[in-house]
Design an enzyme around this catalytic site. Structure first.
Site, PDB file in Angstrom:
ATOM      1  N   GLU A 103      53.166  -1.877 -17.565  1.00 30.83           N
ATOM      2  CA  GLU A 103      51.933  -2.096 -18.308  1.00 30.83           C
ATOM      3  C   GLU A 103      51.801  -1.150 -19.490  1.00 30.83           C
ATOM      4  OE1 GLU A 103      49.396  -1.784 -14.954  1.00 30.83           O
ATOM      5  OE2 GLU A 103      49.328   0.382 -15.128  1.00 30.83           O
ATOM      6  N   CYS A 107      49.401   3.147 -25.578  1.00 31.36           N
ATOM      7  CA  CYS A 107      49.933   3.914 -24.451  1.00 31.36           C
ATOM      8  C   CYS A 107      51.056   3.091 -23.813  1.00 31.36           C
ATOM      9  CB  CYS A 107      48.788   4.164 -23.466  1.00 31.36           C
ATOM     10  SG  CYS A 107      49.309   4.950 -21.949  1.00 31.36           S
ATOM     11  N   CYS A 144      57.661   5.539 -10.673  1.00 29.77           N
ATOM     12  CA  CYS A 144      57.800   6.944 -11.070  1.00 29.77           C
ATOM     13  C   CYS A 144      58.233   7.753  -9.857  1.00 29.77           C
ATOM     14  CB  CYS A 144      56.461   7.459 -11.580  1.00 29.77           C
ATOM     15  SG  CYS A 144      56.559   9.123 -12.271  1.00 29.77           S
ATOM     16  N   CYS A 202      52.672  11.997  -8.077  1.00 33.86           N
ATOM     17  CA  CYS A 202      51.358  12.660  -8.177  1.00 33.86           C
ATOM     18  C   CYS A 202      50.357  12.006  -7.213  1.00 33.86           C
ATOM     19  CB  CYS A 202      50.834  12.583  -9.607  1.00 33.86           C
ATOM     20  SG  CYS A 202      51.967  13.323 -10.790  1.00 33.86           S
ATOM     21  N   CYS A 214      47.796   9.289  -8.368  1.00 34.11           N
ATOM     22  CA  CYS A 214      48.297   8.227  -9.252  1.00 34.11           C
ATOM     23  C   CYS A 214      48.733   6.991  -8.470  1.00 34.11           C
ATOM     24  CB  CYS A 214      49.481   8.769 -10.043  1.00 34.11           C
ATOM     25  SG  CYS A 214      50.353   7.517 -10.961  1.00 34.11           S
ATOM     26  N   CYS A 248      46.834   4.719 -14.913  1.00 39.33           N
ATOM     27  CA  CYS A 248      48.141   4.065 -14.892  1.00 39.33           C
ATOM     28  C   CYS A 248      48.416   3.401 -13.554  1.00 39.33           C
ATOM     29  CB  CYS A 248      49.253   5.014 -15.307  1.00 39.33           C
ATOM     30  SG  CYS A 248      49.562   6.344 -14.169  1.00 39.33           S
TER      31      CYS A 248
HETATM   32  S1  SF4 Z   1      50.696  10.489 -13.056  1.00 38.53           S
HETATM   33 FE1  SF4 Z   1      51.854   8.855 -12.039  1.00 38.53          FE
HETATM   34  S2  SF4 Z   1      53.166   7.991 -13.625  1.00 38.53           S
HETATM   35 FE2  SF4 Z   1      52.428   9.976 -14.374  1.00 38.53          FE
HETATM   36  S3  SF4 Z   1      54.027  11.449 -13.731  1.00 38.53           S
HETATM   37 FE3  SF4 Z   1      52.513  11.438 -12.083  1.00 38.53          FE
HETATM   38  S4  SF4 Z   1      53.285   9.879 -10.619  1.00 38.53           S
HETATM   39 FE4  SF4 Z   1      54.354   9.579 -12.563  1.00 38.53          FE
END
Ligand code: SF4
Length: 363
Positions: free
Chosen positions: A95, A121, A128, A132, A135, A352
């Protein structure tokens, strides 16, 4: 639209820099024309490239395509930001978001004095690895890196779709799905393609690479000396909390990140952006603001406070605006430039990963 079934082994032309194409397409001067057709005149197909000989157009369409993604869905928020869900040619989803940052300014006769300022963006990976805790992208795990052309295509498609002429300035932030520095080779190549003057010509000074803090790759990015801006997702001021929020901190702790940032080449008039996601009762206390001031001592820094965008799979909550304002005030009184990012697209879940997640759940 180009027909991808025609020859499935065709290469994505958007994966190539102009210099690389000049090595494989002759005569070389045609490459500049091809770049202009794709990135400046927004051609859909080689057959539209009327300044190229017919035989050359046919040969090109046998070897190349420039359609690495299709838009599956987009949603516009009340604040006019638009979130796009793209399907890549192997079926995976990513996205991107178009964010209007400054509104159009008209004169008294309704003529445009200043166009809307946009930031786009973009994603750099499918999923990923950084994991995190706050996220949604992280919850889906990591699938693969995007190619340079798949990164470039997000910008090209959004500018074209929104009828933004190539020369209309946009800012780019590599802050969509993925950790850009975990895909540094392709991201660096995308920066070069996107900034090529025969193409979209987006200045490197308008491109910001955001990282969760991969200290080694920050150093490598600095050595490439691309001239891009750097943003660090810091989010916590001590290693214990940061490792809870961002497990990548166990590999590269705060001291290692700060060391890499201090050695990163930045333009004399620019600053390193520190993103700080304010989470209610977790990291929004004034003692943490004080520690942040200490950490940033001696760095040309700017802090961007983001109010957490709540989603179903997260235990975290959004802090009150008053708390965010007092955090901001504290930093400002200590001489640190600090903004609170408007949570654009809150009503379309612009944090995100959220559009993709909802799309999958609904399908
Ligand atoms: S916020 Fe999400 S997309 Fe960004 S680095 Fe951390 S895990 Fe990866």
């Amino acid at each position: 639209m180009q027909n991808l079934t025609k020859n499935p082994t065709r290469l994505n032309l958007l994966d190539f820099t102009k210099e690389e194409l000049e090595e494989i397409i002759s005569p070389r001067f045609r490459v500049k024309q091809i770049f202009e057709w794709i990135y400046q005149k927004y051609a859909d197909d080689f057959s539209q490239m009327s300044s190229l000989p017919r035989q050359m157009r046919e040969n090109l369409s046998e070897k190349f395509h420039f359609s690495p993604l299709q838009c599956m869905k987009f949603e516009q928020s009340a604040d006019k930001s638009i979130k796009y869900l793209f399907r890549l040619n192997d079926g995976l989803l990513i996205e991107s978001v178009l964010l209007p940052m400054k509104p159009e300014i008209l004169d008294e006769k309704g003529r445009v004095l200043k166009h809307t300022r946009y930031t786009i963006c973009i994603s750099s990976q499918v999923g990923c690895k950084s994991g995190c805790a706050f996220c949604l992208t992280a919850k889906g795990g990591f699938k693969r890196n995007l190619t340079a052309g798949e990164i470039v295509a997000q910008v090209l498609w959004i500018k074209k779709q929104n009828k933004l002429p190539y020369e209309r300035r946009v800012n780019l932030v590599y802050m969509g799905m993925g950790e850009p520095l975990d895909n540094l080779k392709n991201v660096a190549k995308a920066v070069r393609i996107l900034s090529d003057n025969s193409g979209l010509a987006i200045s490197v000074k308008r491109q910001t690479i955001s990282t969760s803090g991969l200290a080694r790759q920050i150093k490598e990015l600095g050595e490439l000396d691309l001239g891009v801006l750097l943003a660090i997702s810091l989010h916590a001021v001590n290693d214990k909390l940061r490792s809870e929020l961002m497990p990548i901190n166990k590999a590269y702790n705060i001291a290692a990140i700060m060391d890499a940032v201090r050695n990163f080449p930045i333009n004399a008039r620019k600053r390193v952006m520190f993103e700080y996601l304010l989470i209610d009762g977790v990291n929004d206390d004034l003692s943490q603001a004080r520690e942040l001031v200490r950490l940033l001592n001696g760095i040309k820094a700017k802090v961007n406070l983001i109010l957490f965008n709540p989603h179903e799979k997260s235990p975290y909550k959004r802090p009150s605006l008053e708390k965010a304002l007092s955090f901001q005030d504290f930093l400002s009184t200590k001489g640190i430039s600090c903004t609170i990012r408007q949570s654009k697209g809150l009503d379309i879940s612009a944090a995100c990963g959220q559009l993709k997640e909802r799309s999958i759940n609904n399908s």
